[in-house]
Design a protein around this motif. Structure first.
Motif, PDB file in Angstrom:
ATOM      1  N   GLY A  82      -8.433   3.293  -3.864  1.00 52.52           N
ATOM      2  CA  GLY A  82      -9.080   2.977  -2.591  1.00 52.52           C
ATOM      3  C   GLY A  82      -8.242   2.085  -1.708  1.00 52.52           C
ATOM      4  O   GLY A  82      -8.150   2.299  -0.489  1.00 52.52           O
ATOM      5  N   TRP A  83      -7.596   1.106  -2.332  1.00 51.14           N
ATOM      6  CA  TRP A  83      -6.784   0.168  -1.544  1.00 51.14           C
ATOM      7  C   TRP A  83      -5.556   0.837  -0.958  1.00 51.14           C
ATOM      8  O   TRP A  83      -5.207   0.621   0.215  1.00 51.14           O
ATOM      9  CB  TRP A  83      -6.380  -1.008  -2.437  1.00 51.14           C
ATOM     10  CG  TRP A  83      -5.219  -1.791  -1.923  1.00 51.14           C
ATOM     11  CD1 TRP A  83      -5.177  -2.609  -0.833  1.00 51.14           C
ATOM     12  CD2 TRP A  83      -3.902  -1.820  -2.492  1.00 51.14           C
ATOM     13  NE1 TRP A  83      -3.918  -3.155  -0.677  1.00 51.14           N
ATOM     14  CE2 TRP A  83      -3.110  -2.678  -1.689  1.00 51.14           C
ATOM     15  CE3 TRP A  83      -3.321  -1.205  -3.609  1.00 51.14           C
ATOM     16  CZ2 TRP A  83      -1.778  -2.933  -1.970  1.00 51.14           C
ATOM     17  CZ3 TRP A  83      -1.990  -1.464  -3.889  1.00 51.14           C
ATOM     18  CH2 TRP A  83      -1.231  -2.313  -3.073  1.00 51.14           C
ATOM     19  N   CYS A  84      -4.867   1.669  -1.743  1.00 48.85           N
ATOM     20  CA  CYS A  84      -3.595   2.213  -1.261  1.00 48.85           C
ATOM     21  C   CYS A  84      -3.756   3.463  -0.413  1.00 48.85           C
ATOM     22  O   CYS A  84      -2.777   3.919   0.201  1.00 48.85           O
ATOM     23  CB  CYS A  84      -2.643   2.486  -2.417  1.00 48.85           C
ATOM     24  SG  CYS A  84      -2.963   3.984  -3.367  1.00 48.85           S
ATOM     25  N   ALA A  85      -4.973   4.022  -0.329  1.00 45.45           N
ATOM     26  CA  ALA A  85      -5.166   5.278   0.413  1.00 45.45           C
ATOM     27  C   ALA A  85      -4.622   5.228   1.843  1.00 45.45           C
ATOM     28  O   ALA A  85      -3.954   6.172   2.283  1.00 45.45           O
ATOM     29  CB  ALA A  85      -6.638   5.668   0.409  1.00 45.45           C
ATOM     30  N   PRO A  86      -4.837   4.143   2.599  1.00 44.10           N
ATOM     31  CA  PRO A  86      -4.283   4.117   3.961  1.00 44.10           C
ATOM     32  C   PRO A  86      -2.760   4.192   3.999  1.00 44.10           C
ATOM     33  O   PRO A  86      -2.179   4.609   5.011  1.00 44.10           O
ATOM     34  CB  PRO A  86      -4.781   2.787   4.526  1.00 44.10           C
ATOM     35  CG  PRO A  86      -5.989   2.445   3.715  1.00 44.10           C
ATOM     36  CD  PRO A  86      -5.688   2.963   2.345  1.00 44.10           C
TER      37      PRO A  86
ATOM     38  N   GLN B 218       0.827  -1.207   0.000  1.00 44.73           N
ATOM     39  CA  GLN B 218       0.000   0.000   0.000  1.00 44.73           C
ATOM     40  C   GLN B 218       0.866   1.264   0.000  1.00 44.73           C
ATOM     41  O   GLN B 218       0.594   2.219  -0.738  1.00 44.73           O
ATOM     42  CB  GLN B 218      -0.908   0.013   1.233  1.00 44.73           C
ATOM     43  CG  GLN B 218      -2.085  -0.932   1.163  1.00 44.73           C
ATOM     44  CD  GLN B 218      -2.885  -0.923   2.455  1.00 44.73           C
ATOM     45  OE1 GLN B 218      -2.350  -0.642   3.529  1.00 44.73           O
ATOM     46  NE2 GLN B 218      -4.170  -1.213   2.366  1.00 44.73           N
ATOM     47  N   VAL B 219       1.895   1.267   0.846  1.00 45.09           N
ATOM     48  CA  VAL B 219       2.776   2.438   0.910  1.00 45.09           C
ATOM     49  C   VAL B 219       3.483   2.635  -0.429  1.00 45.09           C
ATOM     50  O   VAL B 219       3.604   3.773  -0.920  1.00 45.09           O
ATOM     51  CB  VAL B 219       3.797   2.282   2.057  1.00 45.09           C
ATOM     52  CG1 VAL B 219       4.853   3.384   2.006  1.00 45.09           C
ATOM     53  CG2 VAL B 219       3.080   2.307   3.407  1.00 45.09           C
TER      54      VAL B 219
ATOM     55  N   ALA C 142       6.745   6.474   9.335  1.00 45.32           N
ATOM     56  CA  ALA C 142       7.994   5.761   9.080  1.00 45.32           C
ATOM     57  C   ALA C 142       8.185   4.617  10.067  1.00 45.32           C
ATOM     58  O   ALA C 142       8.691   3.539   9.701  1.00 45.32           O
ATOM     59  CB  ALA C 142       9.166   6.734   9.148  1.00 45.32           C
ATOM     60  N   THR C 143       7.770   4.834  11.310  1.00 43.61           N
ATOM     61  CA  THR C 143       7.905   3.750  12.291  1.00 43.61           C
ATOM     62  C   THR C 143       6.922   2.617  11.992  1.00 43.61           C
ATOM     63  O   THR C 143       7.262   1.442  12.167  1.00 43.61           O
ATOM     64  CB  THR C 143       7.696   4.279  13.715  1.00 43.61           C
ATOM     65  OG1 THR C 143       6.478   5.036  13.777  1.00 43.61           O
ATOM     66  CG2 THR C 143       8.857   5.164  14.143  1.00 43.61           C
ATOM     67  N   ASP C 144       5.711   2.959  11.522  1.00 46.37           N
ATOM     68  CA  ASP C 144       4.771   1.913  11.094  1.00 46.37           C
ATOM     69  C   ASP C 144       5.395   1.077   9.981  1.00 46.37           C
ATOM     70  O   ASP C 144       5.332  -0.161   9.986  1.00 46.37           O
ATOM     71  CB  ASP C 144       3.484   2.544  10.563  1.00 46.37           C
ATOM     72  CG  ASP C 144       2.645   3.225  11.626  1.00 46.37           C
ATOM     73  OD1 ASP C 144       2.748   2.838  12.807  1.00 46.37           O
ATOM     74  OD2 ASP C 144       1.884   4.148  11.269  1.00 46.37           O
ATOM     75  N   PHE C 145       5.968   1.774   9.008  1.00 51.71           N
ATOM     76  CA  PHE C 145       6.559   1.098   7.852  1.00 51.71           C
ATOM     77  C   PHE C 145       7.704   0.194   8.291  1.00 51.71           C
ATOM     78  O   PHE C 145       7.839  -0.948   7.809  1.00 51.71           O
ATOM     79  CB  PHE C 145       7.043   2.140   6.849  1.00 51.71           C
ATOM     80  CG  PHE C 145       7.535   1.571   5.554  1.00 51.71           C
ATOM     81  CD1 PHE C 145       6.644   1.158   4.568  1.00 51.71           C
ATOM     82  CD2 PHE C 145       8.892   1.439   5.303  1.00 51.71           C
ATOM     83  CE1 PHE C 145       7.088   0.630   3.362  1.00 51.71           C
ATOM     84  CE2 PHE C 145       9.351   0.912   4.107  1.00 51.71           C
ATOM     85  CZ  PHE C 145       8.451   0.510   3.138  1.00 51.71           C
ATOM     86  N   THR C 146       8.524   0.677   9.204  1.00 50.75           N
ATOM     87  CA  THR C 146       9.653  -0.124   9.695  1.00 50.75           C
ATOM     88  C   THR C 146       9.165  -1.365  10.424  1.00 50.75           C
ATOM     89  O   THR C 146       9.696  -2.464  10.232  1.00 50.75           O
ATOM     90  CB  THR C 146      10.539   0.723  10.615  1.00 50.75           C
ATOM     91  OG1 THR C 146      11.054   1.829   9.872  1.00 50.75           O
ATOM     92  CG2 THR C 146      11.697  -0.092  11.172  1.00 50.75           C
ATOM     93  N   ARG C 147       8.139  -1.194  11.274  1.00 53.22           N
ATOM     94  CA  ARG C 147       7.602  -2.353  12.000  1.00 53.22           C
ATOM     95  C   ARG C 147       7.050  -3.391  11.031  1.00 53.22           C
ATOM     96  O   ARG C 147       7.240  -4.600  11.221  1.00 53.22           O
ATOM     97  CB  ARG C 147       6.534  -1.904  12.999  1.00 53.22           C
ATOM     98  CG  ARG C 147       7.096  -1.388  14.322  1.00 53.22           C
ATOM     99  CD  ARG C 147       5.991  -1.248  15.356  1.00 53.22           C
ATOM    100  NE  ARG C 147       5.067  -0.175  15.012  1.00 53.22           N
ATOM    101  CZ  ARG C 147       5.195   1.094  15.432  1.00 53.22           C
ATOM    102  NH1 ARG C 147       6.217   1.429  16.194  1.00 53.22           N
ATOM    103  NH2 ARG C 147       4.313   2.005  15.082  1.00 53.22           N
TER     104      ARG C 147
END
Length: 469
Positions: free
Chosen positions: A338-342, A314-315, A348-353
């Motif tokens: 619609g799918w990638c909106a979130p 998504q990111v 950055a910390t979410d992405f790393t986790r």
């Protein structure tokens, strides 16, 4: 040979015609362009046809064959490349209507460069969904790409047009790209062979540890031929590997004495339909009869590992969406938007986790498959789906890629091979091997190809009735 027989033959038969002088690359290109005119309207596989560029390449190849000096096994053979593969003077649209006015490419990406150096005749570029982030043949720019076996059914994606073109007899091999299964999934839908190589074995741009370019074809030998051409290193891909030693051996890898794992289920809520499992069982039985030690593997995961991987995708898609001029973003397919909106709201910390969670899941896969010499699994959990659908879960268009996506994370080579036709539609199996064992994976896949219970007669999609053959 008749015109149809020429274009439906393995490439080696065409090379023999070139050697004997019975046909020339110009002759075969003429037949290929006529077939595109006749068959492409039914499947919508071709994004762009480069008739002039292909003619120049075919004429040069004809001169080399006449002089007895072909450049190699692809010299003079019509092939296709995916929309996302840059090639000089051809459009690059990444499947998206918002990119319709992007200037044509000014450079050859590594796969296109290697094909040209080998004398291949690139007849054009094939369709794909927006951003390559949909495992289906649906695009805001190209519309619907259909399955040649039944045009009411999906071609799979994201190398959608590559799969539909090959199964329609357009080109002898194709370059696709694969980030979660995107060469193997169309191969599974369309009855083909494909290889997602060890990451770095086939250079591509932009460099990626997750996405690979990969060869697709109607036979394992044709995939081997293209793999050998594509797998040379390229300095533009900093992850590209040192050259492998020589050409891929063409002898099948007999399974006698090999430990083969059979993976019918990944974990909670991710197994496969009975018809798919029956095809997988047929492949396992063939390997057992061939002397392999075949064992059914337990599910790899206790908890669903997909959400973290989906958020990474998504990111990635959200970043591409934001790179498009704001007034054009509404042109991107609504399922992708619609799918990638979130993804735009992930920190950055979410992405790393999420990256760390995916790495842990990948290690589970690597460790489980390392207990065997090779592992076979389904490619797709069902016998396909309707042409208009963006996936089995419209809100998560890559969610049905579980069997294929993890080999991208572990960097293991994984091939797809059609091994059955329940209800008249192709069903593929996946052959996974240890990292760097690309040649061996292809050789085992070739052995399985020789044991396939069905002889494939390729369809004419213009003559196929929808809703079943």
């Amino acid at each position: 040979m008749s015109d149809d027989a020429v274009l439906d033959s393995p490439a080696d038969a065409v090379r023999e015609a070139y050697r004997s002088g019975a046909m020339t690359p110009v002759d075969v290109l003429t037949l290929t362009l006529a077939r595109i005119d006749a068959r492409n309207p039914a499947v919508n596989a071709m994004a762009y046809v480069d008739a002039d560029g292909a003619a120049a390449a075919a004429e040069a190849a004809t001169r080399r064959w006449a002089a007895g000096a072909p450049l190699g096994p692809l010299d003079g053979l019509p092939v296709t490349i995916k929309d996302s593969v840059h090639a000089v003077g051809t459009p690059w649209r990444h499947g998206c209507a918002a990119n319709a006015d992007v200037p044509d490419s000014t450079f050859d990406s590594p796969p296109a460069a290697r094909l040209k150096e080998a004398g291949a005749v690139i007849v054009g570029k094939t369709t794909m969904p927006d951003f390559g982030m949909m495992a289906a043949g649906v695009s805001s720019l190209y519309g619907i790409t259909r399955n040649p076996w039944d045009t009411s059914r999906n071609s799979g994606g994201s190398s959608a047009g590559a799969g539909a073109a090959l199964a329609s007899g357009i080109g002898f091999s194709a370059v696709g790209t694969d980030i979660a299964g995107s060469v193997r999934l169309p191969a599974g839908h369309c009855g083909l062979v494909a290889l997602k190589p060890t990451q770095g074995r086939v250079p591509h741009t932009a460099p990626s540890t997750m996405r690979s370019a990969g060869p697709m074809g109607r036979t394992v030998d044709d995939v081997m031929d293209m793999y050998d051409v594509l797998s040379g290193p390229d300095a533009r891909d900093l992850w590209s590997l040192a050259p492998s030693s020589g050409s891929t051996p063409r002898d099948p890898l007999a399974p006698s004495g090999l430990r083969i794992g059979v993976l019918p289920e990944l974990g909670p809520n991710f197994g496969a339909d009975d018809a798919v499992l029956a095809v997988l069982a047929d492949a396992a039985a063939a390997l057992r009869d061939g002397g392999a030690d075949v064992s059914t593997m337990a599910p790899l995961f206790r908890d669903d590992p997909y959400p973290a991987l989906d958020r990474l995708f998504q990111v990635r898609a959200a970043a591409e969406l934001e790179s498009i001029r704001e007034d054009l973003r509404e042109l991107v397919h609504p399922a992708i938007r619609g799918w990638c909106a979130p993804g735009a709201d992930r920190s950055a910390t979410d992405f790393t986790r999420d990256g760390e969670a995916v790495a842990r899941s990948a290690e589970l896969v690597r460790a489980a498959t390392a207990e065997f010499d090779y592992v076979i699994s389904p490619v797709i959990p069902t016998v396909g789906f309707a042409a208009e659908e963006v996936g089995l879960d419209p809100s998560h268009p890559l969610a049905h890629c579980g069997f294929t996506a993890w080999a991208n994370q572990t960097a293991q080579p994984a091939a797809a091979l059609c091994f059955g036709f329940p209800g008249g539609m192709p069903v593929g199996i996946q052959v996974i091997g240890p990292r760097f064992a690309d040649a061996e994976v292809l050789r085992l896949t070739k052995w399985l190809e020789s044991k396939r219970p069905d002889t494939i007669t390729w369809p004419d999609p213009a003559a196929v009735r929808t809703g079943g053959n």
